[in-house]
Design a protein around this motif. Structure first.
Motif, PDB file in Angstrom:
ATOM      1  N   ASP A 190       0.787  -1.238   0.072  1.00 31.74           N
ATOM      2  CA  ASP A 190      -0.174   0.061   0.071  1.00 31.74           C
ATOM      3  C   ASP A 190       0.870   1.328  -0.019  1.00 31.74           C
ATOM      4  O   ASP A 190       0.631   2.244  -0.833  1.00 31.74           O
ATOM      5  CB  ASP A 190      -1.024  -0.227   1.104  1.00 31.74           C
ATOM      6  N   LYS A 191       1.987   1.347   0.745  1.00 27.23           N
ATOM      7  CA  LYS A 191       2.745   2.541   0.851  1.00 27.23           C
ATOM      8  C   LYS A 191       3.401   2.923  -0.430  1.00 27.23           C
ATOM      9  O   LYS A 191       3.639   3.821  -0.889  1.00 27.23           O
ATOM     10  CB  LYS A 191       3.889   2.365   1.785  1.00 27.23           C
ATOM     11  N   LEU A 194       0.326   3.934  -3.295  1.00 24.69           N
ATOM     12  CA  LEU A 194      -0.475   4.938  -2.831  1.00 24.69           C
ATOM     13  C   LEU A 194       0.481   6.541  -2.845  1.00 24.69           C
ATOM     14  O   LEU A 194       0.246   7.300  -3.475  1.00 24.69           O
ATOM     15  CB  LEU A 194      -0.628   5.349  -1.187  1.00 24.69           C
ATOM     16  N   ASN A 195       1.817   6.090  -2.712  1.00 21.81           N
ATOM     17  CA  ASN A 195       3.069   7.217  -2.843  1.00 21.81           C
ATOM     18  C   ASN A 195       3.166   7.715  -4.109  1.00 21.81           C
ATOM     19  O   ASN A 195       3.445   8.688  -4.502  1.00 21.81           O
ATOM     20  CB  ASN A 195       4.237   7.042  -1.996  1.00 21.81           C
ATOM     21  N   ASP A 216      -2.734  -5.117   3.352  1.00 22.98           N
ATOM     22  CA  ASP A 216      -1.708  -4.137   3.093  1.00 22.98           C
ATOM     23  C   ASP A 216      -1.232  -4.046   1.775  1.00 22.98           C
ATOM     24  O   ASP A 216      -0.041  -3.784   1.375  1.00 22.98           O
ATOM     25  CB  ASP A 216      -0.655  -4.206   4.038  1.00 22.98           C
ATOM     26  N   PRO A 310      -5.924  10.357  -0.479  1.00 22.20           N
ATOM     27  CA  PRO A 310      -4.770   9.417   0.416  1.00 22.20           C
ATOM     28  C   PRO A 310      -5.372   9.622   1.808  1.00 22.20           C
ATOM     29  O   PRO A 310      -5.280   8.593   2.725  1.00 22.20           O
ATOM     30  CB  PRO A 310      -3.577  10.362   0.308  1.00 22.20           C
ATOM     31  N   LYS A 311      -6.020  10.911   2.391  1.00 17.55           N
ATOM     32  CA  LYS A 311      -6.591  10.835   3.602  1.00 17.55           C
ATOM     33  C   LYS A 311      -7.532  10.001   3.825  1.00 17.55           C
ATOM     34  O   LYS A 311      -7.854   9.373   4.747  1.00 17.55           O
ATOM     35  CB  LYS A 311      -6.990  12.380   3.909  1.00 17.55           C
ATOM     36  N   GLU A 314      -6.444   6.299   4.019  1.00 18.20           N
ATOM     37  CA  GLU A 314      -5.934   5.907   5.475  1.00 18.20           C
ATOM     38  C   GLU A 314      -6.766   5.916   6.507  1.00 18.20           C
ATOM     39  O   GLU A 314      -6.621   4.883   7.372  1.00 18.20           O
ATOM     40  CB  GLU A 314      -4.775   7.007   5.837  1.00 18.20           C
ATOM     41  N   GLU A 315      -7.636   6.798   6.586  1.00 13.15           N
ATOM     42  CA  GLU A 315      -8.922   6.454   7.504  1.00 13.15           C
ATOM     43  C   GLU A 315      -9.694   5.346   7.344  1.00 13.15           C
ATOM     44  O   GLU A 315     -10.099   4.649   8.173  1.00 13.15           O
ATOM     45  CB  GLU A 315      -9.826   7.802   7.470  1.00 13.15           C
ATOM     46  N   LYS A 317      -8.844   2.758   5.724  1.00 14.08           N
ATOM     47  CA  LYS A 317      -8.198   1.286   5.967  1.00 14.08           C
ATOM     48  C   LYS A 317      -8.179   1.209   7.542  1.00 14.08           C
ATOM     49  O   LYS A 317      -8.089  -0.176   7.907  1.00 14.08           O
ATOM     50  CB  LYS A 317      -6.763   1.573   5.568  1.00 14.08           C
ATOM     51  N   ALA A 318      -8.035   2.212   8.399  1.00 18.38           N
ATOM     52  CA  ALA A 318      -7.859   2.195   9.709  1.00 18.38           C
ATOM     53  C   ALA A 318      -9.261   1.513  10.254  1.00 18.38           C
ATOM     54  O   ALA A 318      -9.111   0.739  11.018  1.00 18.38           O
ATOM     55  CB  ALA A 318      -7.289   3.440  10.507  1.00 18.38           C
TER      56      ALA A 318
END
Length: 441
Positions: A190-191, A194-195, A216, A310-311, A314-315, A317-318
């Motif tokens: 994912d990192k 996404l980046n 992930d 991206p925000k 991440e929210e 995914k959490a």
């Protein structure tokens, strides 16, 4: 024209049912127009695959499945005119036989053209299907027929209109020369994806990401246009990959009873079906994934501007990786991209690039208790997200007026074109903040 009385309409997923008094099977524009003119309250439908309740729930129904002819082909302009009941699969096959394409490839090809347009059907790395409409004939509430050109002042309202401004009768599409894509697929952390999202969008003609909750990992599909003669060493991975949906159905069979079992099912599915790298080429239709659906399922899909995605991710995914709730999501979640659009109720209206994210429940019968749908909706609404009109969502007039800049303008136009609310059912009435129509079955 065939007429059926006093029956029950059932959606493809079998979880939406409505009684009706009259149902008509139409084959001509004259029949289509006549039924609308004489009906007090009417909706029209084809494949019945929408997860939102927009297709029935009225006293009179019109089945457009047999209203499915190709009417005209303009070779010089690369334009084709079809009746609105034609299935997308048949349109795409015909267009490709002309060595053309409509560079928008939705996920499924069994929907009718009229329904696909009305609900804002889209593909990825391109425009909405409705963006390629250059002309249509529209049957309005009094049964009269209007020809609307792409320069008409109301075309941007009409392109994505949920069938409440009138019924699409015939549609003329602008096509382009067909092209070949070189596709490369494979898993990425994912990192990483996404980046690199912006660079992937800039460097590739086609981008789609199948995100795998609880792993992930995203399965990244990238494609670029190449000369048709260019050789590509094809690698489609192990033959057992074709069994993914069958295995998914087994693994998710009791996930509505034990939601946390989805966590382990996703791990297994990732291990067996999403670790291979693949490479191949083909025309737009051959190389990508438009298909029919093998079994019933329920879908929600939300869209948001690329700069805030991206925000949101991440929210989200959490939330769905947490064991403190029951929002466990079946894989994959489909991430796609749409170019800026001018249609009033488009997901991409007023956004430079829009990201769409789908959420699927493989158990259609228990979808009402699938907690992830509500969790995802709340997160996307927080960031100005917009729902897919043909899929599941709870938001109504109050919430939608905040995320669609032209929402109130559309409502005013709808009331002008349909002053008696002929084209509204109970679901659409709530959506637009109107009183329920006469039929509330």
């Amino acid at each position: 024209m065939t007429k059926n009385n006093h029956n029950q309409w059932v959606s493809w997923n079998e979880n939406i049912q409505h009684n009706y008094n009259k149902r008509f099977e139409i084959k001509t524009e004259e029949q289509f127009s006549e039924v609308i003119k004489n009906a007090e309250n009417v909706r029209y439908y084809g494949s019945k695959q929408s997860s939102s309740d927009i297709s029935a729930g009225t006293d009179t129904l019109i089945n457009i499945d047999n209203y499915n002819k190709i009417l005209e082909t303009n070779t010089a302009l690369k334009q084709v005119t079809v009746q609105s009941g034609m299935k997308l699969k048949e349109l795409l096959e015909y267009v490709e036989s002309q060595n053309w394409c409509i560079p928008c490839l939705p996920d499924i090809n069994t929907v009718t053209i009229g329904g696909a347009l009305a609900t804002g059907t889209h593909g990825t790395s391109g425009n909405l299907l409705a963006s390629y409409v250059v002309r249509c004939r529209l049957i309005i509430a009094d049964g009269s027929i209007k020809t609307i050109e792409d320069t008409h002042e109301f075309m941007d309202a009409l392109r994505v209109s949920l069938g409440v401004l009138g019924a699409f009768s015939t549609i003329t599409f602008q096509c382009v020369e067909n092209y070949t894509l070189h596709i490369k697929e494979g898993p990425e952390r994912d990192k990483l994806w996404l980046n690199k999202l912006n660079s992937y969008l800039n460097q590739n003609d086609f981008l789609r990401i199948l995100w795998l909750p609880h792993t992930d990992i995203g399965y990244v599909i990238k494609g670029n246009k190449i000369d048709p003669s260019q050789e590509v060493v094809e690698d489609l991975g192990p033959s057992y990959l074709k069994n993914r949906r069958k295995v998914s159905k087994i693994l998710y069979k009791y996930s509505h009873v034990i939601p946390w079992s989805t966590y382990f099912a996703n791990k297994i599915l990732h291990y067996w079906f999403f670790r291979s790298k693949k490479e191949h080429k083909g025309s737009l239709y051959q190389a990508t994934v438009t298909k029919s659906r093998g079994s019933t399922l329920e879908l929600a899909e939300w869209t948001v501007a690329l700069d805030v995605f991206p925000k949101v991710f991440e929210e989200l995914k959490a939330a769905i990786n947490s064991f403190k709730n029951k929002s466990f999501v079946h894989i994959p979640m489909d991430i796609r991209f749409i170019n800026q659009d001018n249609s009033w109720l488009s997901y991409a209206y007023n956004n430079s690039t829009t990201v769409t994210m789908g959420c699927v429940s493989r158990n259609a019968a228990s979808a009402d208790s699938y907690e992830a749908f509500e969790t995802i909706e709340n997160i996307f609404l927080k960031y100005g997200g917009r729902p897919h009109w043909g899929k599941r969502f709870i938001a109504k007039d109050t919430e939608l007026s905040k995320v669609y800049p032209k929402w109130n303008d559309f409502k005013e136009l709808r009331k002008k074109m349909d002053p008696t609310n002929k084209f509204l059912n109970s679901y659409l009435s709530r959506l637009f903040g109107e009183k329920s129509p006469r039929n509330d079955s």
